[in-house]
Scaffold this motif. Sequence first.
Motif, PDB file in Angstrom:
ATOM      1  N   ARG A   1       0.731  -1.163  -0.034  1.00 33.59           N
ATOM      2  CA  ARG A   1      -0.111   0.173   0.131  1.00 33.59           C
ATOM      3  C   ARG A   1       0.793   1.182  -0.034  1.00 33.59           C
ATOM      4  N   GLU A   2       0.585   2.146  -0.807  1.00 35.31           N
ATOM      5  CA  GLU A   2       1.327   3.514  -0.914  1.00 35.31           C
ATOM      6  C   GLU A   2       0.223   4.563  -0.624  1.00 35.31           C
ATOM      7  N   GLY A   3       0.965   5.716   0.178  1.00 35.05           N
ATOM      8  CA  GLY A   3       0.113   6.840   0.491  1.00 35.05           C
ATOM      9  C   GLY A   3       0.296   7.693  -0.747  1.00 35.05           C
ATOM     10  N   VAL A   4      -0.980   8.316  -0.951  1.00 37.85           N
ATOM     11  CA  VAL A   4      -1.023   9.073  -2.389  1.00 37.85           C
ATOM     12  C   VAL A   4      -1.066  10.680  -1.907  1.00 37.85           C
ATOM     13  N   ALA A   5      -2.257  10.996  -1.185  1.00 34.82           N
ATOM     14  CA  ALA A   5      -2.182  12.505  -0.628  1.00 34.82           C
ATOM     15  C   ALA A   5      -3.053  12.505   0.647  1.00 34.82           C
ATOM     16  N   THR A   6      -2.482  13.285   1.181  1.00 38.47           N
ATOM     17  CA  THR A   6      -3.246  13.690   2.625  1.00 38.47           C
ATOM     18  C   THR A   6      -3.697  14.993   2.925  1.00 38.47           C
ATOM     19  N   THR A   7      -4.593  15.418   3.751  1.00 39.03           N
ATOM     20  CA  THR A   7      -5.205  16.738   3.820  1.00 39.03           C
ATOM     21  C   THR A   7      -5.721  16.654   5.329  1.00 39.03           C
ATOM     22  N   PRO A   8      -5.562  18.000   6.025  1.00 41.53           N
ATOM     23  CA  PRO A   8      -6.046  17.793   7.523  1.00 41.53           C
ATOM     24  C   PRO A   8      -7.527  18.141   7.449  1.00 41.53           C
ATOM     25  N   GLY A   9      -8.275  17.843   8.630  1.00 44.16           N
ATOM     26  CA  GLY A   9      -9.511  18.223   8.913  1.00 44.16           C
ATOM     27  C   GLY A   9      -9.581  19.743   8.970  1.00 44.16           C
ATOM     28  N   ALA A  10      -8.575  20.341   9.312  1.00 43.68           N
ATOM     29  CA  ALA A  10      -8.369  21.754   9.562  1.00 43.68           C
ATOM     30  C   ALA A  10      -7.128  22.113   9.855  1.00 43.68           C
ATOM     31  N   TYR A  11      -6.649  23.220   9.644  1.00 38.31           N
ATOM     32  CA  TYR A  11      -5.450  24.017   9.809  1.00 38.31           C
ATOM     33  C   TYR A  11      -4.143  23.046   9.436  1.00 38.31           C
ATOM     34  N   GLY A  12      -3.807  23.177   8.492  1.00 38.28           N
ATOM     35  CA  GLY A  12      -2.708  22.702   7.606  1.00 38.28           C
ATOM     36  C   GLY A  12      -2.506  22.496   6.225  1.00 38.28           C
ATOM     37  N   VAL A  13      -1.908  21.827   5.531  1.00 40.09           N
ATOM     38  CA  VAL A  13      -1.671  21.741   4.098  1.00 40.09           C
ATOM     39  C   VAL A  13      -2.009  20.349   3.519  1.00 40.09           C
ATOM     40  N   THR A  14      -2.056  20.242   2.493  1.00 40.90           N
ATOM     41  CA  THR A  14      -2.187  18.929   1.620  1.00 40.90           C
ATOM     42  C   THR A  14      -0.828  18.566   1.346  1.00 40.90           C
ATOM     43  N   SER A  15      -0.572  17.226   1.279  1.00 38.59           N
ATOM     44  CA  SER A  15       0.785  16.835   0.670  1.00 38.59           C
ATOM     45  C   SER A  15       0.623  15.429  -0.301  1.00 38.59           C
ATOM     46  N   TYR A  16       1.539  15.257  -1.062  1.00 43.13           N
ATOM     47  CA  TYR A  16       1.262  14.400  -2.302  1.00 43.13           C
ATOM     48  C   TYR A  16       2.433  13.395  -2.224  1.00 43.13           C
ATOM     49  N   VAL A  17       2.422  12.275  -2.664  1.00 40.01           N
ATOM     50  CA  VAL A  17       3.575  11.751  -3.226  1.00 40.01           C
ATOM     51  C   VAL A  17       3.912  12.100  -4.415  1.00 40.01           C
TER      52      VAL A  17
ATOM     53  N   SER B   1       4.999  11.152  -7.327  1.00 31.99           N
ATOM     54  CA  SER B   1       4.510  10.612  -8.402  1.00 31.99           C
ATOM     55  C   SER B   1       3.335  11.037  -8.984  1.00 31.99           C
ATOM     56  N   VAL B   2       2.524  11.815  -7.996  1.00 36.19           N
ATOM     57  CA  VAL B   2       1.095  12.070  -8.486  1.00 36.19           C
ATOM     58  C   VAL B   2       1.189  13.679  -8.335  1.00 36.19           C
ATOM     59  N   LYS B   3       1.977  14.350  -7.851  1.00 33.05           N
ATOM     60  CA  LYS B   3       2.004  15.828  -8.015  1.00 33.05           C
ATOM     61  C   LYS B   3       1.781  16.319  -9.024  1.00 33.05           C
ATOM     62  N   ASP B   4       0.937  17.602  -9.260  1.00 31.16           N
ATOM     63  CA  ASP B   4       0.413  18.274 -10.609  1.00 31.16           C
ATOM     64  C   ASP B   4      -0.397  17.379 -11.397  1.00 31.16           C
ATOM     65  N   ARG B   5      -0.851  16.275 -10.975  1.00 32.02           N
ATOM     66  CA  ARG B   5      -1.866  15.357 -11.503  1.00 32.02           C
ATOM     67  C   ARG B   5      -3.142  15.091 -10.657  1.00 32.02           C
ATOM     68  N   PHE B   6      -2.991  15.068  -9.415  1.00 26.67           N
ATOM     69  CA  PHE B   6      -3.984  14.475  -8.400  1.00 26.67           C
ATOM     70  C   PHE B   6      -4.403  15.765  -7.506  1.00 26.67           C
ATOM     71  N   THR B   7      -5.501  15.940  -7.021  1.00 31.37           N
ATOM     72  CA  THR B   7      -5.951  16.936  -6.203  1.00 31.37           C
ATOM     73  C   THR B   7      -6.723  16.223  -5.046  1.00 31.37           C
ATOM     74  N   ILE B   8      -6.339  16.550  -3.985  1.00 33.58           N
ATOM     75  CA  ILE B   8      -7.065  16.196  -2.717  1.00 33.58           C
ATOM     76  C   ILE B   8      -7.963  17.398  -2.248  1.00 33.58           C
ATOM     77  N   SER B   9      -9.244  17.076  -1.749  1.00 34.44           N
ATOM     78  CA  SER B   9     -10.101  18.079  -1.234  1.00 34.44           C
ATOM     79  C   SER B   9     -11.057  17.503  -0.300  1.00 34.44           C
ATOM     80  N   LEU B  10     -11.526  18.276   0.558  1.00 34.65           N
ATOM     81  CA  LEU B  10     -12.470  18.028   1.566  1.00 34.65           C
ATOM     82  C   LEU B  10     -13.612  18.999   1.841  1.00 34.65           C
ATOM     83  N   ASP B  11     -14.915  18.236   1.414  1.00 32.62           N
ATOM     84  CA  ASP B  11     -15.959  19.068   1.409  1.00 32.62           C
ATOM     85  C   ASP B  11     -16.518  19.131   3.237  1.00 32.62           C
TER      86      ASP B  11
END
Length: 127
Positions: free
Chosen positions: A45-61, A63-73
Amino acid sequence: QVQLVESGGDSVQTGGSLSLSCAVSGRILNDHCLAWFRQAPGKGREGVATTPGAYGVTSYVRSVKDRFTISLDHDKKLLYLQMSSLKPEDTGIYYCAAYRRSSMYFACSLTDVYDVWGQGTQVTVSS
């Protein structure tokens, strides 16, 4: 404790786009970290992207930067992964995951220990 249910997996051709969703039941707290992981056939298993519930920034592996976007509604309680310029190596089962940080001011990382997992959704990219 939240529960997670992924959807949106499909088969697409190289260069295509796909959007995954993860429905979150339970309360999304400021100290939650939410992430997408994937597992390719025969690989770990490989981590792809993570985001905080609040307060913080997203991060990506890398290999997917500039192609994938993580977001939370927060209102819809949905975690998204928008994927574009898909490659065959993006093929795998995609899981959403969550855990609670000890402080909402700590950064979320793909190397953290996530303890809540969805059942996964299959993404297949053909050449």
